[in-house]
Design a protein around this motif. Structure first.
Motif, PDB file in Angstrom:
ATOM      1  N   ALA A 132       0.924  -1.421   0.114  1.00 46.22           N
ATOM      2  CA  ALA A 132       0.042  -0.099  -0.220  1.00 46.22           C
ATOM      3  C   ALA A 132       0.869   1.265   0.016  1.00 46.22           C
ATOM      4  N   PHE A 133       2.138   1.224   0.663  1.00 47.16           N
ATOM      5  CA  PHE A 133       2.897   2.269   0.752  1.00 47.16           C
ATOM      6  C   PHE A 133       3.335   2.649  -0.578  1.00 47.16           C
ATOM      7  N   SER A 136       1.020   4.255  -2.855  1.00 50.21           N
ATOM      8  CA  SER A 136       0.993   5.777  -2.669  1.00 50.21           C
ATOM      9  C   SER A 136       2.180   6.280  -3.049  1.00 50.21           C
ATOM     10  N   GLN A 139       2.132   6.999  -6.597  1.00 48.34           N
ATOM     11  CA  GLN A 139       1.017   7.637  -6.915  1.00 48.34           C
ATOM     12  C   GLN A 139       0.045   6.959  -7.767  1.00 48.34           C
ATOM     13  N   LEU A 143      -6.766   2.600  -5.643  1.00 48.65           N
ATOM     14  CA  LEU A 143      -6.110   1.442  -4.799  1.00 48.65           C
ATOM     15  C   LEU A 143      -7.386   0.457  -4.678  1.00 48.65           C
ATOM     16  N   SER A 171      -3.927   3.184   6.397  1.00 49.18           N
ATOM     17  CA  SER A 171      -3.937   4.101   4.966  1.00 49.18           C
ATOM     18  C   SER A 171      -4.192   5.106   5.114  1.00 49.18           C
ATOM     19  N   LEU A 174      -1.409   7.291   4.447  1.00 45.23           N
ATOM     20  CA  LEU A 174      -0.628   7.457   3.183  1.00 45.23           C
ATOM     21  C   LEU A 174      -1.375   8.424   2.394  1.00 45.23           C
ATOM     22  N   ASP A 175      -0.958   8.735   1.096  1.00 43.97           N
ATOM     23  CA  ASP A 175      -1.309   9.495   0.083  1.00 43.97           C
ATOM     24  C   ASP A 175      -1.890   8.872  -0.813  1.00 43.97           C
ATOM     25  N   VAL A 176      -3.081   8.491  -0.511  1.00 42.06           N
ATOM     26  CA  VAL A 176      -3.940   7.464  -1.796  1.00 42.06           C
ATOM     27  C   VAL A 176      -5.117   8.343  -1.812  1.00 42.06           C
ATOM     28  N   LYS A 177      -5.598   8.559  -3.178  1.00 45.31           N
ATOM     29  CA  LYS A 177      -6.819   9.475  -3.210  1.00 45.31           C
ATOM     30  C   LYS A 177      -8.089   8.559  -3.371  1.00 45.31           C
ATOM     31  N   ILE A 179      -9.653   4.775  -2.525  1.00 45.71           N
ATOM     32  CA  ILE A 179      -9.344   3.116  -2.133  1.00 45.71           C
ATOM     33  C   ILE A 179     -10.817   2.294  -2.180  1.00 45.71           C
ATOM     34  N   ARG A 394       3.864  14.275  -7.450  1.00 45.07           N
ATOM     35  CA  ARG A 394       2.299  14.459  -7.101  1.00 45.07           C
ATOM     36  C   ARG A 394       1.484  15.141  -8.312  1.00 45.07           C
TER      37      ARG A 394
END
Lengths: 419, 302
Positions: A132-133, A136, A139, A143, A171, A174-177, A179, A394
């Protein structure tokens, strides 16, 4: 398989630890979407029989090379293809164990979607967090957490909810938009292509439905105009005597004839005269199109230059801060010099400072032990011999990424994301 | 707003391939495009024309000629080269045999397919070519599924699957030591169906071998082979006439033909869409063993 030519392309990567059913899942997607041919199916049927397995082992469809089987290793990323009437899919299938970071980073670099597999019996483990990391860090816009082997926990909703909660807790750091979660059984086919009647408590989409419908139209950057010049086309023929076209693949934004542009690093400005393709001139060009630009003025432009809009420019700098993934057996040399590639430019660089090494299991920043070995991730400051034209990763995955090359061996030793 | 700016999958593949072709022209001094006369190399030439137009394609075409061709292939090749104004280099397997450099296989299943590798390597070396562009696709075969766009070869032309460079984003590392070269595969991400759909979309002219036609054929090992002076038949192998077409075109001795009524591109696409055998299912060279392709690639086959 599809006959229509009006389908989109979606690239996804799969990550998971050993034995979590990743090969079975890919085999299942290929098989259920009828992308498996008879001769391939016959081959795996006979191998399954020879090995004395019960039924046909779909995981064999992604079985590797002789060199891998003999040495018990897995050679990085394998690419698989399947299509439905809606989309064509490219799977970057990355092995979970040896050289996992290098492989996953490679597969992730071009992906729209990351599928992360979690064994429903084991829940969120270290590997899951690591995957997952990396998703992220690279980018990946979307996910999808596939909670697999639901058949082995009796399709228990509570088990699914527990994993979902555990994953979400991790998460949010983390930087995930975007999920999502799906309970599946790759082996039995539950919620892969068809909705399962064993999970009535689950109201969401099947895996294939998700892949066919996830919105990828905004994954590219359509705002900041960037054209790294790849090659200058000069026909030297009577008909095209003065033709000078700047060829490249649009890395961001929408270019139109008449736009005022600036060329980096010279800073000269001009206006787009035409956007050429073999079929004729275009009214606009956007990522990821390969085009040829002609300008109104005769300016000296060569490979490595970048054409941008006057009022929206990348940072022009010889000092770049990057997150680096180290790929090589030989450790990163502090104060070492490497060749650096960024878009179509090659320069040399010096590793000025290693800021910290990141422990990807705990996300702890280690500023004491800064030896960077294979599969390590760190933050470094680089000084380059010539200016780069960069955007934060990013904001743009093309103009925000670099690779480092060992100048002795010419191996690609690291991938970097501009901060 | 962004949906307006979405390419369909064929245009995205096209753009990716053009990008790779331009990288090759920019990163290497002396590239060459391997041309077999098959649909994949025809696609490559078409993409190269688009990548560099209105200039000419900035590298020559190289055909490794086994001497055992369908005559239609050679006619098509010569017409194409003339139309493009391109330079053609021919590496001749027959000459290598005559010079005693390679030895011809014997028996009913004899093929010159394996001899191509050493002729290819020698032609590349003599011409000092530092990049050879090939039409290999990752969907063809499992050894190809792990191939890079930029595939590094040592001074013996060998592929070492364990020692390939990671490829990230669209940054390709074509740096090499003296004597080494690269094989580059711009259409890596295309499938057989993509190729046909695109050739139809672009109305590309193809050798008529790809369209259904009447031909004398015989059966061997579950495949149909074309009658040819280059393939000795066993006494029990009887000739008969049938409507057939090629799905791949290689050396005539190992290229199977398929029973088909598809005499237009539209019918071919319909046929490929519902095909139940891989296109290489008709290639005798792949059938020699489970790892035939992997073994040949390591030796320098493309």
């Amino acid at each position: 398989m599809s006959q229509t030519t009006n389908t989109e392309l979606l690239r996804f990567t799969t990550a998971g630890s050993v034995d979590d059913g990743k090969s079975t899942l890919i085999g299942r997607l290929l098989y259920d979407s009828k992308s498996i041919f008879e001769d391939q199916y016959e081959q795996i049927t006979s191998i399954s029989e020879k090995r004395g397995e019960e039924g046909v082992n779909l995981a064999l469809l992604t079985d590797g090379l002789k060199a891998e089987r003999e040495q018990g290793i897995t050679i990085d990323v394998a690419y698989r293809y399947f299509a439905t009437p809606k989309r064509k899919f490219i799977i970057a299938d990355t092995p979970g164990h040896i050289q996992y970071t290098r492989n996953m980073v490679t597969g992730a670099s071009t992906a729209n979607v990351a599928l992360i597999l979690v064994d429903a019996r084991n829940g969120v483990v270290e590997q899951t967090k690591r995957h997952a990391f990396i998703a992220s860090l690279l980018q990946i816009p979307h996910l999808l957490v596939c909670i697999n082997k639901m058949d082995l926990v009796d399709y228990d909703e509570a088990a699914y909810e527990k994993i979902k909660a555990d994953f979400s807790e991790f998460s949010h750091r983390l930087d995930v938009k975007d999920i999502d979660f799906i309970p599946i059984s790759a082996l039995k086919g539950d919620n892969v292509v068809d909705k399962s009647d064993k999970t009535p408590w689950y109201g969401g989409a099947t895996l294939l439905y998700y892949l066919e419908n996830v919105h990828i139209g905004s994954d590219d950057n359509f705002i900041d105009c960037r054209l790294p010049v790849q090659y200058v086309i000069r026909p030297y023929s009577d008909e095209y005597h003065d033709y000078r076209g700047y060829a490249g693949r649009i890395a961001g934004g929408v270019f139109k004839p008449g736009d005022k542009v600036t060329v980096l690093p010279s800073g000269f400005t001009s206006t787009i005269k035409a956007i050429d393709t073999h079929e004729g001139e275009l009214a606009e060009a956007f990522p990821p199109m390969s085009v040829t630009l002609r300008l109104e003025d005769d300016i000296d432009i060569s490979r490595g230059d970048m054409i941008v809009r006057e009022n929206n420019q990348p940072e022009v700098t010889q000092d770049v801060e990057v997150m680096l993934c180290w790929f090589n057996e030989k450790s990163l040399q502090p104060r070492g010099k490497y060749a650096l590639r960024h878009t179509t430019q090659e320069v040399r660089c010096l590793v000025k400072e290693i800021r910290y090494r990141l422990d990807i299991n705990t996300l702890h920043r280690d500023e004491e032990n800064k030896e960077i070995k294979m599969n390590d991730i760190c933050r470094v400051q680089l000084r380059t011999t010539a200016p780069l034209f960069v955007d934060p990763y990013r904001r743009n995955r093309i103009t925000g990424s670099i690779i480092l090359i060992d100048e002795q061996t010419n191996e690609t030793v690291a991938a970097g994301m501009v901060i | 707003m962004a949906d307006k700016y979405q390419l369909n999958h064929l245009r995205e593949l096209e753009s990716e391939s053009i990008y790779v072709l331009r990288e090759v022209a920019a990163q290497f001094e002396n590239p060459v495009l391997l041309f077999s006369g098959g649909k994949d190399s025809i696609l490559m030439v078409h993409l190269a024309m688009k990548a560099f137009g209105p200039a000419k394609i900035p590298f020559p075409l190289l055909h490794v000629d086994t001497g055992h061709n369908f005559k239609e292939t050679i006619e098509y090749r010569d017409r194409l080269v003339e139309k493009l104004g391109a330079k053609l280099i021919v590496g001749s397997v027959q000459e290598a045999i005559d010079a005693g450099k390679v030895r011809e296989e014997k028996g009913y299943n004899a093929t010159r397919n394996y001899l191509q590798t050493s002729v290819l390597l020698e032609t590349l070396e003599n011409g000092k070519y530092d990049a050879a562009l090939g039409g290999g696709r990752r969907d063809e075969e499992k050894a190809r599924a792990k191939e890079r766009f930029f595939s590094h070869r040592d001074e013996f032309g060998q592929w070492d699957p364990k020692n390939q460079r990671p490829e990230l984003w669209n940054i390709f590392n074509g740096r090499k030591l003296y004597g080494e070269h690269f094989r580059v595969f711009p259409i890596s991400n295309w499938t057989e169906l993509d190729v046909w759909q695109y050739l139809a979309l672009e109305k590309v002219e193809l050798p008529n071998l790809y369209y259904a036609h009447k031909r004398n054929v015989f059966r061997r090992d579950g495949m149909l082979l074309a009658e040819s002076e280059f393939i000795p038949r066993r006494p029990e192998e009887e000739l008969f006439e049938m409507m057939v077409r090629c799905r791949t075109i290689g050396d005539i001795t190992c290229t199977g033909v398929w029973e088909s009524e598809a005499d237009t591109l539209e019918k071919i696409i319909a046929e490929v869409s519902t095909a139940r055998q891989t296109e290489r299912g008709g290639r005798a060279d792949d059938k020699r063993s489970e790892t035939a392709m992997e073994d040949r690639k390591k030796q320098g086959y493309f």
